[in-house]
Motif scaffolding. Structure first.
Motif, PDB file in Angstrom:
ATOM      1  N   MET A   1       0.835  -1.188   0.000  1.00 39.21           N
ATOM      2  CA  MET A   1       0.000   0.000   0.000  1.00 39.21           C
ATOM      3  C   MET A   1       0.881   1.253   0.000  1.00 39.21           C
ATOM      4  N   GLU A   2       0.523   2.220  -0.823  1.00 33.09           N
ATOM      5  CA  GLU A   2       1.295   3.461  -0.885  1.00 33.09           C
ATOM      6  C   GLU A   2       1.148   4.238   0.412  1.00 33.09           C
ATOM      7  N   GLN A   3       2.234   4.833   0.852  1.00 31.77           N
ATOM      8  CA  GLN A   3       2.215   5.652   2.067  1.00 31.77           C
ATOM      9  C   GLN A   3       2.537   7.098   1.716  1.00 31.77           C
ATOM     10  N   VAL A   4       1.747   8.035   2.281  1.00 33.64           N
ATOM     11  CA  VAL A   4       1.994   9.456   2.068  1.00 33.64           C
ATOM     12  C   VAL A   4       2.025  10.159   3.413  1.00 33.64           C
ATOM     13  N   ASP A   5       2.531  11.367   3.397  1.00 28.89           N
ATOM     14  CA  ASP A   5       2.641  12.150   4.625  1.00 28.89           C
ATOM     15  C   ASP A   5       1.249  12.617   5.076  1.00 28.89           C
ATOM     16  N   VAL A   6       0.639  13.491   4.273  1.00 29.16           N
ATOM     17  CA  VAL A   6      -0.707  13.986   4.557  1.00 29.16           C
ATOM     18  C   VAL A   6      -1.542  13.908   3.292  1.00 29.16           C
ATOM     19  N   ALA A   7      -2.714  13.311   3.394  1.00 32.12           N
ATOM     20  CA  ALA A   7      -3.646  13.252   2.273  1.00 32.12           C
ATOM     21  C   ALA A   7      -4.638  14.399   2.396  1.00 32.12           C
ATOM     22  N   VAL A   8      -4.723  15.224   1.368  1.00 26.17           N
ATOM     23  CA  VAL A   8      -5.675  16.335   1.323  1.00 26.17           C
ATOM     24  C   VAL A   8      -6.785  15.927   0.360  1.00 26.17           C
ATOM     25  N   ILE A   9      -7.990  15.774   0.857  1.00 26.75           N
ATOM     26  CA  ILE A   9      -9.106  15.314   0.037  1.00 26.75           C
ATOM     27  C   ILE A   9      -9.841  16.525  -0.522  1.00 26.75           C
ATOM     28  N   GLY A  10      -9.716  16.713  -1.827  1.00 28.86           N
ATOM     29  CA  GLY A  10     -10.331  17.861  -2.492  1.00 28.86           C
ATOM     30  C   GLY A  10      -9.287  18.797  -3.058  1.00 28.86           C
ATOM     31  N   GLY A  11      -9.424  19.119  -4.351  1.00 31.95           N
ATOM     32  CA  GLY A  11      -8.436  19.962  -5.015  1.00 31.95           C
ATOM     33  C   GLY A  11      -8.981  21.295  -5.463  1.00 31.95           C
ATOM     34  N   GLY A  12     -10.009  21.793  -4.777  1.00 26.80           N
ATOM     35  CA  GLY A  12     -10.510  23.131  -5.056  1.00 26.80           C
ATOM     36  C   GLY A  12      -9.745  24.160  -4.237  1.00 26.80           C
ATOM     37  N   GLN A  13     -10.367  25.314  -4.004  1.00 30.03           N
ATOM     38  CA  GLN A  13      -9.678  26.391  -3.299  1.00 30.03           C
ATOM     39  C   GLN A  13      -9.210  25.956  -1.908  1.00 30.03           C
ATOM     40  N   SER A  14     -10.005  25.155  -1.215  1.00 29.96           N
ATOM     41  CA  SER A  14      -9.647  24.726   0.138  1.00 29.96           C
ATOM     42  C   SER A  14      -8.463  23.780   0.129  1.00 29.96           C
ATOM     43  N   GLY A  15      -8.500  22.791  -0.771  1.00 28.74           N
ATOM     44  CA  GLY A  15      -7.404  21.834  -0.835  1.00 28.74           C
ATOM     45  C   GLY A  15      -6.098  22.454  -1.297  1.00 28.74           C
TER      46      GLY A  15
ATOM     47  N   LEU B   1       0.604  23.396   4.232  1.00 31.97           N
ATOM     48  CA  LEU B   1       1.318  22.222   4.726  1.00 31.97           C
ATOM     49  C   LEU B   1       2.762  22.202   4.240  1.00 31.97           C
ATOM     50  N   ARG B   2       2.992  22.615   3.007  1.00 34.47           N
ATOM     51  CA  ARG B   2       4.363  22.687   2.490  1.00 34.47           C
ATOM     52  C   ARG B   2       5.190  23.684   3.301  1.00 34.47           C
ATOM     53  N   ARG B   3       4.583  24.770   3.697  1.00 32.13           N
ATOM     54  CA  ARG B   3       5.299  25.758   4.513  1.00 32.13           C
ATOM     55  C   ARG B   3       5.634  25.210   5.900  1.00 32.13           C
ATOM     56  N   GLN B   4       4.918  24.179   6.306  1.00 30.77           N
ATOM     57  CA  GLN B   4       5.206  23.526   7.588  1.00 30.77           C
ATOM     58  C   GLN B   4       6.196  22.368   7.429  1.00 30.77           C
ATOM     59  N   GLY B   5       6.691  22.164   6.212  1.00 27.88           N
ATOM     60  CA  GLY B   5       7.665  21.109   5.978  1.00 27.88           C
ATOM     61  C   GLY B   5       7.062  19.747   5.715  1.00 27.88           C
ATOM     62  N   LEU B   6       5.750  19.679   5.537  1.00 29.07           N
ATOM     63  CA  LEU B   6       5.089  18.413   5.252  1.00 29.07           C
ATOM     64  C   LEU B   6       4.942  18.221   3.744  1.00 29.07           C
ATOM     65  N   GLU B   7       4.688  16.988   3.325  1.00 28.23           N
ATOM     66  CA  GLU B   7       4.551  16.675   1.904  1.00 28.23           C
ATOM     67  C   GLU B   7       3.130  16.167   1.634  1.00 28.23           C
ATOM     68  N   PRO B   8       2.227  17.076   1.328  1.00 26.56           N
ATOM     69  CA  PRO B   8       0.838  16.668   1.080  1.00 26.56           C
ATOM     70  C   PRO B   8       0.650  16.102  -0.322  1.00 26.56           C
ATOM     71  N   VAL B   9      -0.343  15.245  -0.450  1.00 22.96           N
ATOM     72  CA  VAL B   9      -0.810  14.766  -1.744  1.00 22.96           C
ATOM     73  C   VAL B   9      -2.287  15.113  -1.837  1.00 22.96           C
TER      74      VAL B   9
ATOM     75  N   SER C   1     -11.200   3.792  -7.431  1.00 25.09           N
ATOM     76  CA  SER C   1     -10.475   2.887  -8.325  1.00 25.09           C
ATOM     77  C   SER C   1     -10.116   1.570  -7.664  1.00 25.09           C
ATOM     78  N   GLY C   2     -10.255   1.517  -6.332  1.00 25.62           N
ATOM     79  CA  GLY C   2      -9.852   0.338  -5.589  1.00 25.62           C
ATOM     80  C   GLY C   2      -8.490   0.471  -4.946  1.00 25.62           C
ATOM     81  N   ASP C   3      -7.724   1.484  -5.355  1.00 25.30           N
ATOM     82  CA  ASP C   3      -6.418   1.725  -4.751  1.00 25.30           C
ATOM     83  C   ASP C   3      -6.585   2.136  -3.293  1.00 25.30           C
ATOM     84  N   ARG C   4      -5.558   1.863  -2.498  1.00 28.72           N
ATOM     85  CA  ARG C   4      -5.573   2.250  -1.082  1.00 28.72           C
ATOM     86  C   ARG C   4      -4.302   3.023  -0.772  1.00 28.72           C
ATOM     87  N   ILE C   5      -4.452   4.031   0.067  1.00 27.39           N
ATOM     88  CA  ILE C   5      -3.338   4.889   0.448  1.00 27.39           C
ATOM     89  C   ILE C   5      -3.345   5.030   1.964  1.00 27.39           C
TER      90      ILE C   5
END
Length: 360
Positions: free
Chosen positions: A1-15, A22-30, A115-119
């Motif tokens: 299973m793929e592992q990420v730092d922080v998952a941000v759900i939604g790619g509109g203005q909020s996401g 999050l990048r300014r805090q040194g985290l790696e969001p997807v 899609s069935g993928d898991r993160i």
């Protein structure tokens, strides 16, 4: 299973604003965006939509909106701006990635995609906003109405949708719009050029001047600090939003195009019964009744209440410390779910989430 730092759900203005913070805090969001482009719900709004805040007060952190700061950008300008922001963002944006469910075990979240993928993720930010689930209130007789029923989310233009029967092939005809907010009034005034339109609402339409002493109202809201007051947590039932107006809509209502009446008391067939007992034939009922948070994917976590609203305090979950929200209406301030205010909330939430992840 793929592992990420922080998952941000939604790619509109909020996401997008959240990923930047999050990048300014040194985290790696997807960012996981269900649609095919990172512009949120904006492409689906009605054609004539314009912001009621000027461009100079409608930017996300790190990228000015551009152009005349006093103009009121059109819907398509906002879409183009968000796409430009996503292109310049130092974070991965995955489109066509709809999240179906989120679970948690031992401090780690598991996101299951359509899609069935898991993160797996150490942290999750639900930034799918408040415009993904149109609210359709229970109105007496509405389910049996023999005419056309639309939500504002389905409205695009006054021109009939040829061949679709929505609105009726002969035109809009007699229209009743349920609601008294900005969208209700804007759509009603637009439709009134082609149809006889009534605004039906439980509360009177409240207008507020768009410009005060020659400057846009949002300039004064910012200068006085009203725009950032943390009032959201004190409002169990958020107040009805006023209609921002330069005088055009107030004049249209005063001229009866549209007219305004108290909410109807019932519907039978194609007839509406008004509060005074009178009835009349209606072709179309359009619900400009707002939206509710689109957060069903969090139900497996137990993070929502019985009505589907998130359990949180100023965007930080009260059920899962590494779960947060951005873009909720009245999340913290009166501008929390707007372009002008979402960046402030994103920065606060990112800071708290980063502190939590560093501590664990």
């Amino acid at each position: 299973m793929e592992q990420v730092d922080v998952a941000v759900i939604g790619g509109g203005q909020s996401g997008l604003a959240t990923a930047h913070a999050l990048r300014r805090q040194g985290l790696e969001p997807v960012i996981l965006e269900a649609s095919e482009q990172a512009s949120g719900s904006w492409p689906r709004y009605y054609d004539s939509l314009t912001l009621f805040s000027p461009a100079g007060h409608s930017s996300l952190p790190g990228l000015p909106f551009g152009g005349d700061p006093d103009r009121y950008p059109h819907r398509d300008e906002v879409v183009a701006y968000l796409l430009r922001y996503a292109d310049r963002l130092d974070a991965e944006v995955r489109t066509g990635a709809r999240v179906q469910g989120v679970s948690a075990a031992h401090g780690i979240f598991t996101l299951t995609l359509e899609s069935g993928d898991r993160i797996s993720a150490r942290g999750v930010v639900a930034a799918s906003g408040t415009f993904g689930r149109p609210y359709r209130p229970s109105l007496p007789g509405l389910e049996d109405f023999a005419g056309t029923v639309l939500h504002a989310a389905e409205y695009r233009t006054p021109r009939p949708f040829a061949g679709l029967g929505v609105p009726p092939a002969g035109g809009w005809g007699r229209v009743v719009i349920v609601g008294a907010g900005n969208s209700a009034v804007q759509i009603a005034a637009e439709l009134a050029a082609d149809a006889r339109v009534t605004l039906a609402a439980r509360h009177p339409v409240r207008f507020t001047r768009q410009r005060v002493l020659g400057r846009d109202l949002h300039r004064w809201l910012k200068a006085t600090g009203i725009d950032t007051l943390p009032v959201g947590r004190f409002l169990r039932t958020p107040p009805t939003q006023p209609v921002f107006d330069d005088g055009h809509y107030r004049a249209a209502v005063a001229a009866g195009a549209p007219d305004v009446r108290p909410m109807f008391s019932g519907i039978g067939g194609t007839k509406v019964t008004w509060a005074d007992g009178s009835t009349e034939e209606v072709d179309t009922i359009l619900l400009a009744t707002g939206y509710r948070p689109d957060l069903g994917y969090l139900r497996p976590l137990g993070a929502l209440d019985a009505d589907g609203h998130p359990r949180h305090r100023e965007g930080v979950s009260t059920t899962h410390p590494a779960l947060a929200y951005v873009g909720l209406e009245w999340q913290r301030s009166l501008s929390s779910n707007s372009l002008r205010g979402v960046g402030r909330d994103a920065a606060r939430v990112a800071g708290r989430l980063a502190a939590r992840l560093r501590a664990h």
